[in-house]
Design a protein around this motif. Structure first.
Motif, PDB file in Angstrom:
ATOM      1  N   ASN A 179       0.085   7.976  -1.580  1.00 38.81           N
ATOM      2  CA  ASN A 179      -1.148   8.007  -2.790  1.00 38.81           C
ATOM      3  C   ASN A 179      -2.577   7.743  -2.044  1.00 38.81           C
ATOM      4  O   ASN A 179      -3.422   8.511  -2.435  1.00 38.81           O
ATOM      5  CB  ASN A 179      -0.932   6.568  -3.539  1.00 38.81           C
ATOM      6  CG  ASN A 179      -0.480   7.074  -4.885  1.00 38.81           C
ATOM      7  OD1 ASN A 179      -0.421   8.360  -5.049  1.00 38.81           O
ATOM      8  ND2 ASN A 179      -0.044   6.384  -5.816  1.00 38.81           N
ATOM      9  N   ALA A 180      -2.511   7.153  -1.010  1.00 36.76           N
ATOM     10  CA  ALA A 180      -3.982   6.893  -0.491  1.00 36.76           C
ATOM     11  C   ALA A 180      -4.391   8.067   0.319  1.00 36.76           C
ATOM     12  O   ALA A 180      -5.432   8.717   0.104  1.00 36.76           O
ATOM     13  CB  ALA A 180      -3.858   5.809   0.757  1.00 36.76           C
ATOM     14  N   TRP A 181      -3.312   8.754   1.021  1.00 40.93           N
ATOM     15  CA  TRP A 181      -3.672  10.198   1.345  1.00 40.93           C
ATOM     16  C   TRP A 181      -4.200  11.172   0.032  1.00 40.93           C
ATOM     17  O   TRP A 181      -5.076  11.919   0.457  1.00 40.93           O
ATOM     18  CB  TRP A 181      -2.446  10.837   2.145  1.00 40.93           C
ATOM     19  CG  TRP A 181      -2.397  10.781   3.554  1.00 40.93           C
ATOM     20  CD1 TRP A 181      -1.682  10.122   4.369  1.00 40.93           C
ATOM     21  CD2 TRP A 181      -3.427  11.519   4.247  1.00 40.93           C
ATOM     22  NE1 TRP A 181      -1.993  10.101   5.835  1.00 40.93           N
ATOM     23  CE2 TRP A 181      -3.040  11.334   5.579  1.00 40.93           C
ATOM     24  CE3 TRP A 181      -4.425  12.600   4.008  1.00 40.93           C
ATOM     25  CZ2 TRP A 181      -3.861  11.928   6.927  1.00 40.93           C
ATOM     26  CZ3 TRP A 181      -5.096  13.010   5.273  1.00 40.93           C
ATOM     27  CH2 TRP A 181      -4.609  12.787   6.453  1.00 40.93           C
ATOM     28  N   THR A 211       1.063   4.700   1.141  1.00 41.06           N
ATOM     29  CA  THR A 211       0.276   5.465   1.829  1.00 41.06           C
ATOM     30  C   THR A 211       0.176   7.069   1.406  1.00 41.06           C
ATOM     31  O   THR A 211      -0.967   7.735   1.583  1.00 41.06           O
ATOM     32  CB  THR A 211       0.898   5.618   3.435  1.00 41.06           C
ATOM     33  OG1 THR A 211       1.431   4.263   3.662  1.00 41.06           O
ATOM     34  CG2 THR A 211      -0.117   5.895   4.379  1.00 41.06           C
ATOM     35  N   SER A 222      -5.294  10.672  -2.601  1.00 36.08           N
ATOM     36  CA  SER A 222      -6.658  10.268  -3.383  1.00 36.08           C
ATOM     37  C   SER A 222      -7.729  10.519  -2.402  1.00 36.08           C
ATOM     38  O   SER A 222      -8.770  11.102  -2.803  1.00 36.08           O
ATOM     39  CB  SER A 222      -6.349   8.546  -3.785  1.00 36.08           C
ATOM     40  OG  SER A 222      -7.690   8.191  -3.713  1.00 36.08           O
ATOM     41  N   ASP A 223      -7.623  10.183  -1.196  1.00 34.34           N
ATOM     42  CA  ASP A 223      -8.703  10.260  -0.276  1.00 34.34           C
ATOM     43  C   ASP A 223      -8.942  11.855  -0.016  1.00 34.34           C
ATOM     44  O   ASP A 223      -9.970  12.295  -0.035  1.00 34.34           O
ATOM     45  CB  ASP A 223      -8.451   9.545   1.292  1.00 34.34           C
ATOM     46  CG  ASP A 223      -8.882   8.284   1.059  1.00 34.34           C
ATOM     47  OD1 ASP A 223      -8.787   7.779  -0.028  1.00 34.34           O
ATOM     48  OD2 ASP A 223      -8.878   7.571   2.144  1.00 34.34           O
ATOM     49  N   SER A 224      -7.950  12.538   0.008  1.00 34.58           N
ATOM     50  CA  SER A 224      -7.965  14.085   0.422  1.00 34.58           C
ATOM     51  C   SER A 224      -8.775  14.940  -0.891  1.00 34.58           C
ATOM     52  O   SER A 224      -9.542  15.671  -0.702  1.00 34.58           O
ATOM     53  CB  SER A 224      -7.019  14.705   1.022  1.00 34.58           C
ATOM     54  OG  SER A 224      -5.668  14.228   0.464  1.00 34.58           O
ATOM     55  N   LEU A 259       0.715  -1.183  -0.058  1.00 33.37           N
ATOM     56  CA  LEU A 259       0.098  -0.053  -0.209  1.00 33.37           C
ATOM     57  C   LEU A 259       0.845   1.387  -0.090  1.00 33.37           C
ATOM     58  O   LEU A 259       1.558   1.380   0.782  1.00 33.37           O
ATOM     59  CB  LEU A 259      -0.854   0.029   1.162  1.00 33.37           C
ATOM     60  CG  LEU A 259      -1.714   1.341   1.580  1.00 33.37           C
ATOM     61  CD1 LEU A 259      -2.714   1.500   0.287  1.00 33.37           C
ATOM     62  CD2 LEU A 259      -2.349   1.262   2.933  1.00 33.37           C
TER      63      LEU A 259
END
Lengths: 461, 461, 461
Positions: free
Chosen positions: A341-343, A339, A345-347, A337
């Motif tokens: 990218n996850a941050w 992280t 994309s989510d924000s 994962l």
């Protein structure tokens, strides 16, 4: 009470003896339609006509008499005749003295004559009480009973009693009278039915222009470029991918254009040091269609949301994800994962959702019935505070979405930057100027100017 | 000003000396509730009752007197008594001369009596000025202050001054008076609170019937058929898959039914060669509930959008996609992108989104406050032009969605075609007829007929 | 007619000779702004001022005279002066006899003075006809023509003729007059522009408190716990995952809080055996803001829907699904379809969709223009029947969603249950009490109490 219209459609014989006779001058289409409707609502109707022979078109229960005879039978006379024939009323002036004349005429163009038809009628027959009414209702709608649209009938006139009598008839026909004051309002009432969304013209033309520009821009970058260099056919991008690139761009640009005139006006006022000089004409017009600009922006934002949400259902997206997964499986590796990218994309999604949510709130507040229940202080709070918050969130959404690409050379195809980068220019400008205007050294004089203070009262004697 | 209701709830002693005494005949529930509320708003209240002994139920600050005594104390008398007891007022006629009598009564059935209660009251006490008011407000709501609902109080009466006095009281209680004209409006005002969505009955019953039919149709095709032939348990399809098949079908059929009566009416008018004969009754009624049909269709379309968008989250869909991907990986092959499929999938989604977007626009325009701000020309433009565009887009969405299956034999299970094919019959019919009607050879006579022209003026003498 | 504001902005020389002169006392900002606007609309304007020398700020076409001279030129005098200076009018009482005085003043605080400014003015100049108007319009809006907001001008006054004259001026300026009755309404009209969403304060503060609580609750369970025990960084959950846990929880709790006061009121009435005693103050206030509570709940429900629908687009979710699929492929096995899971997943989604759909319907019905077109019976049906159905569906949605975890020990981290379990407490309580209240042994006495019956008429003599 709107729902009862079916009752009103039915003949109402038991009330017919209570209603007062209404006279209609003219047996044209609208006169007949109104006659039908009046008879259905229980009014005895008398037609005044040049030829007194009954035609099949005239409602059977109505009498047809000469103008003079018909006028004597009723206190209210509806003039269903075109303006250019009004002068036949001059000889009847004596008979019409004290009668209520209802002018229902419309023109073909806005401000066709120097004075309104109703005022012209009042000049021709000075002894009569002229009331303007019914011109916003269509004969076809009246006849067929399909009055889904505006049941509102604007009524104006100088004589209170006469106006009241006409408003009672309007109500009896199942319509809603709206008192617009004295006969001076007639001009505006006559112009009203000729308009076709006058305030929407500029926002819609502007959007069409921007759509055309960005469509070809994206077509070149996303379809023609890969076709030329990689020989890949991405023409199906037109249906969703490109549309979903144009919609958010237009939403953001138009939203920024809603707030741009406000900061321009502030700059002009600061520069001039007074609020007592009129803004340039283009700025005035721009300010008057801000609501429409905002609503068009909201429409594009909504389309953007829908287009984004259908993404996982698209055949192309499913194919892409599945082939990525398959290739991972074939290469026998699982990616960890990311992280960051996850941050990111989510924000950017969260910012977009909040921005859209506030945008919809703004839209709801601009519904007439809602904004009428809101006072000036509340309206300012919503449209100014919440409005700027929306702009900040939507700009941030775009910045976070594309942040990683700003410096990447692959973003520039044929030296063209990605389209969303262009869309950021106006919003960022507006936000920067607004931010500068908040500083006390500028905010304080601006507030004083808006309270009536002048830097150089140069025009006083 | 609606928000101030909490103020009004509070006792208002500082204004009490300014208000005029109000008399209430009858100490029933509604009379007492109104008395409470009047006292809270600063009105001195006198009850007129057969027995003058104060009961605990009567507000403490109110006096209780005989009818005659009470009537003499006030200029306004609220008659909180049922219609069948009105005749006790006849002996009081002399005392009631010139007084304002407020009729607040309701009936149990629509059009229960030949004349309205208020008109009956006016006949009984000819010297009094009868005003109809307050009948749309419930005692419970008045008492508890929870007037979230209709703050509107319909007021009608023949005497302008009397009506004005009653409207002032209505406003003082925190309610909104709506002048409905003369006492002739009383019948309609009395019928109003007895209605329960009268215009919605037909659209909702029709939808329920169609839902039942298509539910069993889809159940047979999608659950029972695979169970019988493949022994697979797809019963969980009921929750989403089948619902999401029924919703778009109903939306499309109902939307087409909104436009069907219009083309039928055009055909009838062309055939008859006149617009001056009434349409058959069923067509009239159908035309009057088109707005409701359209809104129900919009509701189903919205459900369809939600059901479609949750698809990627469904456990079943995730399982299906993942097992497809796994089997691809196990078979060691990657499928190439099928551009035709990508085109079809993207265009049916894009058509659906645009159709739904226009549909929502139509829905917003039908909000009362919006349609009131729109003139006849604008309304026609939106409801007719945009409406047909919506129908075209939604029909095209369905056609593109299912295009590939039309000729496939697998679409026919037990000789039953896919449900969406059935849903296309009415919309396609409407669009074809409308298309034919646009041809000048039909459009020109139709326009002339609607302007009042007649082919065979056969009924004239 | 709102759209015509641009016309009104223009100078209207051809009508100027028809309008009657208006006098304005006071040359402050609002007086000048109103003067400008009146001149633009064709009214001759005369300013009354202490110093009669024309300043540059005063519109050029206006005359400036002494108070007494100016008053004699016009029948209508607009008092654009602050309340504390009103006493300068006492010497002018003779000149002002019979004139229409328009009080446009506002205060700085709600209920600042015992009587309203307009009533105070009427006491000072008893011979004049005082009308309250224009106080809800801002000078800035009047000047710049950006009257997007409330075009409504509340007008009240004791003299009908005077009120009518002022309402005509209001209309001529392109604003909408709203007759609020006699001068007693002035206090409320003066308080109106000072409010800032008074009914929304409690719902919004409550939501903020609940958000803070549940945010830290979820942070501990979902971010800190895995960080401590598994050393995993799930901080990016804050953007969407945790927000999407808080939103549905708040929506459900607030929706239940809309219906809780109703059942509490029923219990209190049953216990007391009468409806004629006031509820405790907190219950009264709670009941009055139920609509706002419901709308805030709807806002959270909408956010929940958006946050849920973007799930498949999230980088994290895509990674999770793809790595699951890859590991399945690498382990060389395909999972069979779990029908129970498919049922559960589909039914909680379907319940959520239906609940949200009804919730949106409730929201639309609470729009002022819609609820005004609905009678009491229909409103009760929608808000009570449909409202409870919404609550049942949303509670069922949450129960089915989390059903499998109730008894699983993994749901309890540091003895904290999952957040959604907490959210179920209030809705379940409300539904259980409501269910009990439906039993005839409780429903029958409650209905009788609400119709006015009393168990212990103990307070009677």
């Amino acid at each position: 009470m709107n729902k009862n219209s079916s009752n009103i459609m039915a003949l109402a014989p038991n009330t017919s003896n209570k209603r007062e006779t209404v006279c209609i001058f003219g047996t044209g289409d609208f006169g007949r339609a109104l006659g039908h409707k009046l008879i259905q609502s229980g009014y005895p109707v008398v037609f005044g006509s040049r030829s007194t022979q009954t035609s099949s078109l005239i409602p059977k229960d109505a009498e047809v008499l000469s103008h003079a005879e018909a006028a004597q039978k009723a206190a209210i006379i509806i003039i269903a005749i075109q303006r250019q024939h009004y002068n036949f009323l001059t000889p009847l002036a004596e008979i019409l003295r004290g009668k209520v004349l209802v002018d229902i005429s419309n023109n073909l163009k806005i401000n066709q004559y120097p004075e309104s038809n109703a005022e012209y009628l009042a000049q021709l027959v000075p002894g009569a009480k002229v009331v303007k009414a019914f011109n916003t209702v269509s004969a076809w709608a009246l006849q067929s009973g399909t009055l889904d649209a505006s049941r509102q009938v604007f009524v104006c006139g100088d004589d209170m009693e006469a106006k009241q009598m006409v408003m009672d008839i309007v109500r009896a026909l199942g319509l809603t009278p709206l008192d617009q004051g004295s006969l001076l309002a007639a001009q505006e009432i006559e112009n009203y039915p000729l308009q076709l969304f006058p305030m929407w013209k500029f926002p819609i033309l502007l959007s069409l222009g921007l759509i055309a520009f960005f469509f070809f821009y994206c077509l070149i970058r996303d379809v023609i470029y890969p076709y030329v260099y990689e020989n890949k056919d991405y023409s199906f991008f037109i249906a969703i991918s490109i549309t979903n690139r144009i919609c958010p761009i237009l939403a953001l640009i138009l939203l920024a254009l809603v707030y741009l005139p406000g900061v321009l006006a502030a700059i002009i006022q600061l520069y001039r040091g007074t609020k007592y000089r009129r803004f340039p004409d283009w700025l005035d017009k721009w300010m008057l269609c801000r609501k429409q600009l905002g609503l068009v922006a909201l429409a594009f934002a909504s389309l953007h949301v829908l287009y984004t949400l259908v993404n996982p259902i698209r055949s192309f997206v499913r194919w892409r994800i599945s082939s990525q997964t398959v290739s991972q499986a074939l290469n026998n590796k699982t990616e960890p994962l990311n992280t960051t990218n996850a941050w990111l994309s989510d924000s950017y999604l969260a910012l977009g959702i909040l921005g859209f949510f506030l945008f919809v709130l703004l839209g709801i507040t601009s519904l007439p019935s809602v904004s009428n229940n809101v006072n000036w202080r509340e309206f300012r709070f919503v449209q100014s505070k919440l409005g700027y918050l929306t702009l900040v969130l939507c700009t941030a959404h775009t910045l976070v979405y594309g942040g990683k690409w700003f410096l990447s050379p692959s973003s520039y195809r044929w030296y063209l930057p990605r389209a969303y980068m262009l869309s950021l220019i106006i919003p960022c400008t507006v936000l920067v100027i607004k931010f500068v205007l908040i500083f006390p050294c500028l905010d304080r004089p601006l507030t004083r100017i808006r309270q009536g203070w002048e830097r150089n009262p140069q025009y006083s004697e």
